[in-house]
Design an enzyme around this catalytic site. Sequence first.
Site, PDB file in Angstrom:
ATOM      1  N   SER A 250      -9.693   9.845  -8.213  1.00  0.00           N
ATOM      2  CA  SER A 250     -10.341  10.960  -7.524  1.00  0.00           C
ATOM      3  C   SER A 250     -11.539  11.389  -7.936  1.00  0.00           C
ATOM      4  O   SER A 250     -11.642  11.353  -9.439  1.00  0.00           O
ATOM      5  CB  SER A 250      -9.613  12.338  -7.187  1.00  0.00           C
ATOM      6  OG  SER A 250     -10.268  13.661  -6.872  1.00  0.00           O
TER       7      SER A 250
ATOM      8  N   LEU B  91       6.426   8.054   2.092  1.00  0.00           N
ATOM      9  CA  LEU B  91       7.718   9.024   1.936  1.00  0.00           C
ATOM     10  C   LEU B  91       8.069   9.207   3.549  1.00  0.00           C
ATOM     11  O   LEU B  91       9.148   9.467   3.785  1.00  0.00           O
ATOM     12  CB  LEU B  91       6.910  10.190   1.345  1.00  0.00           C
ATOM     13  CG  LEU B  91       7.915  11.132   1.006  1.00  0.00           C
ATOM     14  CD1 LEU B  91       9.107  10.865   0.175  1.00  0.00           C
ATOM     15  CD2 LEU B  91       7.268  12.535   0.089  1.00  0.00           C
TER      16      LEU B  91
ATOM     17  N   TYR C 270      -3.908  18.474 -10.944  1.00  0.00           N
ATOM     18  CA  TYR C 270      -4.529  17.270 -10.033  1.00  0.00           C
ATOM     19  C   TYR C 270      -5.341  16.568 -10.833  1.00  0.00           C
ATOM     20  O   TYR C 270      -5.143  15.209 -10.857  1.00  0.00           O
ATOM     21  CB  TYR C 270      -4.979  17.816  -8.682  1.00  0.00           C
ATOM     22  CG  TYR C 270      -5.470  16.705  -7.854  1.00  0.00           C
ATOM     23  CD1 TYR C 270      -4.596  15.880  -6.826  1.00  0.00           C
ATOM     24  CD2 TYR C 270      -6.969  16.557  -7.532  1.00  0.00           C
ATOM     25  CE1 TYR C 270      -4.990  14.987  -6.142  1.00  0.00           C
ATOM     26  CE2 TYR C 270      -7.473  15.688  -6.708  1.00  0.00           C
ATOM     27  CZ  TYR C 270      -6.523  14.869  -5.992  1.00  0.00           C
ATOM     28  OH  TYR C 270      -6.868  13.799  -5.014  1.00  0.00           O
TER      29      TYR C 270
ATOM     30  N   LYS D   1      -5.391  12.648 -12.066  1.00  0.00           N
ATOM     31  CA  LYS D   1      -6.454  11.447 -11.606  1.00  0.00           C
ATOM     32  C   LYS D   1      -7.202  10.946 -12.858  1.00  0.00           C
ATOM     33  O   LYS D   1      -7.460   9.743 -12.603  1.00  0.00           O
ATOM     34  CB  LYS D   1      -7.070  12.199 -10.452  1.00  0.00           C
ATOM     35  CG  LYS D   1      -6.347  12.593  -9.026  1.00  0.00           C
ATOM     36  CD  LYS D   1      -5.487  11.113  -8.657  1.00  0.00           C
ATOM     37  CE  LYS D   1      -5.132  11.606  -7.301  1.00  0.00           C
ATOM     38  NZ  LYS D   1      -4.628  10.212  -6.547  1.00  0.00           N
TER      39      LYS D   1
ATOM     40  N   VAL E 242       0.745  -1.046  -0.011  1.00  0.00           N
ATOM     41  CA  VAL E 242      -0.001   0.033   0.091  1.00  0.00           C
ATOM     42  C   VAL E 242       1.005   1.183   0.212  1.00  0.00           C
ATOM     43  O   VAL E 242       1.734   1.507   0.831  1.00  0.00           O
ATOM     44  CB  VAL E 242      -0.978  -0.031   1.331  1.00  0.00           C
ATOM     45  CG1 VAL E 242      -1.815   1.283   1.105  1.00  0.00           C
ATOM     46  CG2 VAL E 242      -1.734  -1.159   1.361  1.00  0.00           C
TER      47      VAL E 242
HETATM   48  P1  NAP Z   1      -3.263  12.082   3.064  1.00  0.00           P
HETATM   49  O1  NAP Z   1      -3.731  12.172   4.494  1.00  0.00           O
HETATM   50  O2  NAP Z   1      -2.417  13.419   2.595  1.00  0.00           O
HETATM   51  O3  NAP Z   1      -2.204  10.930   2.814  1.00  0.00           O
HETATM   52  C1  NAP Z   1      -1.307  10.826   1.557  1.00  0.00           C
HETATM   53  C2  NAP Z   1      -0.079   9.926   2.069  1.00  0.00           C
HETATM   54  O4  NAP Z   1       0.701   9.994   0.641  1.00  0.00           O
HETATM   55  C3  NAP Z   1       0.734  10.732   3.066  1.00  0.00           C
HETATM   56  O5  NAP Z   1       1.293   9.618   3.976  1.00  0.00           O
HETATM   57  C4  NAP Z   1       1.947  11.194   2.301  1.00  0.00           C
HETATM   58  O6  NAP Z   1       2.995  11.338   2.821  1.00  0.00           O
HETATM   59  C5  NAP Z   1       2.061  10.147   1.175  1.00  0.00           C
HETATM   60  N1  NAP Z   1       2.632  10.614   0.069  1.00  0.00           N
HETATM   61  C6  NAP Z   1       2.675  11.894  -0.512  1.00  0.00           C
HETATM   62  N2  NAP Z   1       3.498  12.131  -1.643  1.00  0.00           N
HETATM   63  C7  NAP Z   1       4.211  10.729  -1.532  1.00  0.00           C
HETATM   64  C8  NAP Z   1       5.412  10.138  -2.553  1.00  0.00           C
HETATM   65  N3  NAP Z   1       5.674  11.032  -3.483  1.00  0.00           N
HETATM   66  N4  NAP Z   1       5.644   9.026  -2.251  1.00  0.00           N
HETATM   67  C9  NAP Z   1       5.238   8.418  -0.992  1.00  0.00           C
HETATM   68  N5  NAP Z   1       4.176   8.646  -0.424  1.00  0.00           N
HETATM   69  C10 NAP Z   1       3.758  10.044  -0.381  1.00  0.00           C
HETATM   70  O7  NAP Z   1      -4.181  11.986   1.779  1.00  0.00           O
HETATM   71  P2  NAP Z   1      -5.817  11.165   1.624  1.00  0.00           P
HETATM   72  O8  NAP Z   1      -6.683  12.176   1.518  1.00  0.00           O
HETATM   73  O9  NAP Z   1      -5.587   9.913   2.522  1.00  0.00           O
HETATM   74  O10 NAP Z   1      -5.244  10.774   0.196  1.00  0.00           O
HETATM   75  C11 NAP Z   1      -4.874   9.517  -0.236  1.00  0.00           C
HETATM   76  C12 NAP Z   1      -5.396   9.430  -1.997  1.00  0.00           C
HETATM   77  O11 NAP Z   1      -6.838   9.490  -2.125  1.00  0.00           O
HETATM   78  C13 NAP Z   1      -4.539  10.374  -2.536  1.00  0.00           C
HETATM   79  O12 NAP Z   1      -4.150   9.774  -3.820  1.00  0.00           O
HETATM   80  C14 NAP Z   1      -5.571  11.639  -2.961  1.00  0.00           C
HETATM   81  O13 NAP Z   1      -5.231  12.030  -4.194  1.00  0.00           O
HETATM   82  C15 NAP Z   1      -6.800  10.507  -3.090  1.00  0.00           C
HETATM   83  N6  NAP Z   1      -8.288  11.426  -2.904  1.00  0.00           N
HETATM   84  C16 NAP Z   1      -8.537  11.837  -1.672  1.00  0.00           C
HETATM   85  C17 NAP Z   1      -9.717  12.385  -1.204  1.00  0.00           C
HETATM   86  C18 NAP Z   1      -9.989  13.042  -0.021  1.00  0.00           C
HETATM   87  O14 NAP Z   1     -11.047  13.357   0.033  1.00  0.00           O
HETATM   88  N7  NAP Z   1      -9.497  12.805   0.919  1.00  0.00           N
HETATM   89  C19 NAP Z   1     -10.590  12.586  -2.327  1.00  0.00           C
HETATM   90  C20 NAP Z   1     -10.266  12.260  -3.650  1.00  0.00           C
HETATM   91  C21 NAP Z   1      -8.811  11.556  -3.758  1.00  0.00           C
HETATM   92  P3  NAP Z   1       3.452  12.829   3.671  1.00  0.00           P
HETATM   93  O15 NAP Z   1       2.667  12.636   4.778  1.00  0.00           O
HETATM   94  O16 NAP Z   1       4.728  12.833   3.740  1.00  0.00           O
HETATM   95  O17 NAP Z   1       3.060  13.867   2.791  1.00  0.00           O
END
Ligand code: NAP
Length: 252
Positions: A142, A36, A155, A159, A9
Amino acid sequence: MSERRTAVVTGGGSGIGRSISLRLAEDGFAVAVLDLNEESAAQVADEIGRKGHEAVAFGGVDVSDRARVDEAVEEVRKVLGGPVSVLVNNAGVARTEGFLKITDEWWDRIMAVNLSGPFYFCQAVVPDMKEAGWGRIVNISSSSAQSGQPYMTHYVASKAGLIGFTKALALELGPSGITVNTIPPGFVDTPMLRASEQRGLLGGSVDHHAELTPVRRPGRPEDIAAACSFLVSEEAGYVTGQVIGVNGGRNT
Ligand code: NAP
């Protein structure tokens, strides 16, 4: 299918990736929590271990770094002792800014993490899956790629690219027993969403948007994890190339 099933994951240290890691470990997978962020990956792996399930943290893995990705997958095989049978490409970065303000650097960074990252990881693990004649890939895209979203052109483009990537790869890998699907989450309560709220980028609070959501609540990371759990299961073998929305009815 190999007896011991290893799941990778990405971005497993936070939000949606954390919940997916916890859920797949509960489902019986040995989970490689890649992120990361070293500290958050270690915390999630510890949390899983305390619940009596199996997980190992692989911190400092930037999904946009091809060499690091290959190295990390090799470490996963060694440490967890087997081929990778499940991959969840979850790591992602988001930014909000007017179209004319997008720099080449940010355009490239967002494409590198959100689109090239899944490409590198799929190329690294698909040989294991082909050899086993079984595999499951889930790409976290997304809902913004379905609806469009102002001030997020880079973004949303990344996606939308991931959705096309999923459909094409599913057709190619179907004969090898490998399914490829995408979950486009919408409005899920994670650190990413709360950071956008704090910076005033949501166009209203999370509570306000919950009122406008048909199911009247924000999504929970566990909602995405539940869908992912199904998609990586044995019984989801006839589901491939699909876009499985989990968004409270915000996109239909
Ligand atoms: P999050 O809480 O910011 O978690 C993202 C994780 O990915 C963080 O642990 C981050 O590490 C890590 N990450 C960022 N850049 C990376 C890289 N280059 N290599 C490895 N790890 C990296 O975000 P989330 O909301 O859970 O989002 C998870 C996924 O769902 C993303 O792809 C996001 O675009 C998608 N998404 C989320 C939503 C929403 O409503 N939350 C909606 C649509 C899509 P750091 O903490 O070091 O940054």
